[in-house]
Write a protein that holds these residues in place. Structure first.
Motif, short mmCIF file in Angstrom:
data_model
loop_
_atom_site.label_atom_id
_atom_site.label_comp_id
_atom_site.label_asym_id
_atom_site.label_seq_id
_atom_site.Cartn_x
_atom_site.Cartn_y
_atom_site.Cartn_z
N LEU A 198 0.83 -1.21 0.00
CA LEU A 198 0.00 0.00 0.00
C LEU A 198 0.86 1.26 0.00
N GLU A 243 0.78 4.01 -2.85
CA GLU A 243 0.54 5.41 -2.52
C GLU A 243 1.63 6.29 -3.14
N LYS A 278 -5.25 7.34 0.32
CA LYS A 278 -5.22 6.95 1.73
C LYS A 278 -6.03 7.99 2.51
N TYR A 296 -7.98 2.60 2.41
CA TYR A 296 -7.37 2.79 1.09
C TYR A 296 -8.39 2.48 0.00
#
Length: 162
Positions: free
Chosen positions: A79, A83, A90, A101
């Protein structure tokens, strides 16, 4: 092994759709594909723990490549990579501080959050689309916004005394 052979081998293992489905610019491991697929199929933002659980369930059912055979910390690293590449948004749920998310799709999404079941219902449009600030606050540059509406969904509204 040349590129065509690798591509054919990948399609045989993951199915034809796997190769063309993922954004360019990131190495696509089985675990990353699994997390991406969970996010793509999700109807609302998910926590890392929810993503981990869903990837494990779907892996057991044979629906996702990978998933379930790695640690929750791997999901957090994936994640973070997503990102960094701007593949996910987020957000922090204001009611309980949970980080969630969602895939970064065209534009952004605002949500109505049920106080009973905590379901997040996407709003059809951004209420700020037609609002333009004449002047930004001094010493501050606006780069985005987030809006959450709180209330009760139909199911929880029937059971609440408010």
């Amino acid at each position: 092994m040349d590129k065509k052979v690798r591509s054919a081998a990948r399609a045989a293992v993951y199915g034809e759709k796997w190769g063309a489905e993922y954004p360019q610019g990131i190495k696509w491991t089985k675990q990353r594909k699994s997390v991406y697929k969970v996010l793509k199929d999700a109807s609302e933002p998910l926590s890392a723990a929810q993503i981990y659980r869903l990837a494990g369930e779907e892996s057991a059912a044979g629906d996702y490549a990978g998933g379930g055979d790695y640690a929750l910390s791997t999901v957090y690293r994936i994640l973070a990579a997503f990102e960094e590449k701007k593949l996910v948004e987020k957000n922090i749920c204001l009611e309980d501080g949970t980080v969630v998310y969602s895939l970064a799709r065209n534009g952004h999404t605002h949500y109505a959050v049920c106080l009973g079941c905590h379901r997040r219902i996407p709003l059809q449009s951004c209420p700020f689309t037609h609002i333009h600030m004449e002047k930004e606050p001094e010493g501050f540059t606006v780069t985005g916004h987030r809006l959450e509406l709180y209330g009760y969904c139909v199911e929880c509204g029937k059971n609440e005394d408010w």
